[in-house]
Design a protein around this motif. Structure first.
Motif: not given
Length: 336
Positions: A172, A133, A187
């Motif tokens: 997340v 991420d 998310r």
């Protein structure tokens, strides 16, 4: 004369055999090779035994190194990890019998990256580096944004972030198996008041269920008056919230534990009779069944005899005020 010399020879042989046997049982001390590296900015993490080797991760200034020792503590490798950026924010490790996972964060320009990789018992990369991420942080310093946890059996690995921005909490989650294969991701963006609301660190059950708590205070300097447990099961993309009755008491920060054996969530905290200024009254405990969400809540008051065992002065009323909860050990019968 001959018999006398024979006896001396036999005695000497016996002493040599005994000394050899003792030496075989004696502990050997081995010193590793000395490297000319500055210790001022050095950080070490002992990963333990992986395969036939013992591994140590070293971060020295801008160098990231996996140091490899064999069973005789000889050093076959002490190589820099060239695929990792020179400056990393943090690194987490999960070890398995024959390999380990490394999850690390670094900032590049205005973005914090979270990457992960599998590595073998020789400190060599297995496959490609995976970008988990990214988070745009602008010009602010690169801080530790992502957290890595794993289940008790190490078959579920969760990498997550809870990043506050403009009174919103950006959550997340990325769920992987032990081979670093993605199983699920979520998310969410939720309203957040950082003066009144607290979220515990996440935990993950063996089946991949995420578990954490939300605690709410009447005011920023007051004790917690509301408690919720929040769970997320794989593939659901829904975070389920369940309120826990505090019976008009107030609590401190909670300590949570997943009991995989008995299918329970366990929460413990000290509790107070008032929202501010009071001493610890006792231990608040709750056991929540993982499937039914049935909660068994207990308030165990500390009586004066127990307080006196800790503090025999005339200040025994405050005996627990400087203590904190550290560990929860679960038992096969569901107790802890």
């Amino acid at each position: 004369m001959y018999q006398h010399m024979k006896r001396i020879y036999t005695l000497l042989c016996s002493i040599i055999i005994l000394c050899s046997a003792y030496a075989g049982r004696a502990q050997n001390i081995t010193y590793s090779v000395v490297h000319n590296e500055s210790a001022r900015d050095a950080n070490f993490e002992i990963l333990g035994k992986v395969g036939a080797n013992y591994l140590v991760f070293k971060n020295i200034g801008w160098k990231n190194i996996v140091q490899v020792f064999d069973n005789n503590m000889a050093e076959p490798s002490n190589e820099r990890l060239s695929f990792i950026p020179e400056k990393i924010i943090n690194a987490d490790f999960i070890t398995y019998p024959d390999y380990f996972l490394m999850v690390y964060q670094y900032k590049k320009n205005t973005v914090v990256y979270c990457d992960a990789v599998r590595m073998d018992a020789n400190g060599q990369k297995m496959g490609k580096v995976i970008t988990i991420d990214t988070t745009r942080v602008g010009m602010q310093p690169g801080n530790d944004i992502y957290s890595t946890i794993y289940s008790e059996d190490k078959k579920s690995v969760l990498i997550y972030k809870m990043h506050e921005k403009n009174e919103r909490l950006h959550v997340v989650t990325k769920l992987f198996n032990s081979q670093l294969q993605l199983l699920d991701s979520t998310r969410s963006v939720i309203p957040f008041n950082n003066r009144r609301e607290l979220y515990s660190p996440f935990q993950i059950a063996n089946d991949g269920t995420i578990f954490f708590t939300k605690e709410t205070k009447p005011g920023s300097r007051e004790n917690i008056s509301e408690l919720e447990i929040i769970t997320n099961t794989p593939k659901s993309n829904i975070f389920k919230s369940t309120a826990i009755n505090l019976n008009k008491n107030f609590i401190d920060g909670v300590h949570i534990k997943i009991d995989n054996l008995n299918n329970n969530y366990i929460i413990n905290s000290f509790y107070y009779p008032e929202k501010r200024g009071s001493s610890i009254e006792g231990l608040f405990s709750v056991i929540i069944h993982k499937e039914t969400y049935a909660a068994k809540t207990m308030f165990n008051r500390f009586d004066d005899s127990l307080r006196l065992k800790i503090n025999r002065s005339n200040q025994y009323r405050f005996a627990f005020d400087n203590l904190f909860l550290k560990n929860i050990f679960v038992k096969r019968d569901g107790g802890y």
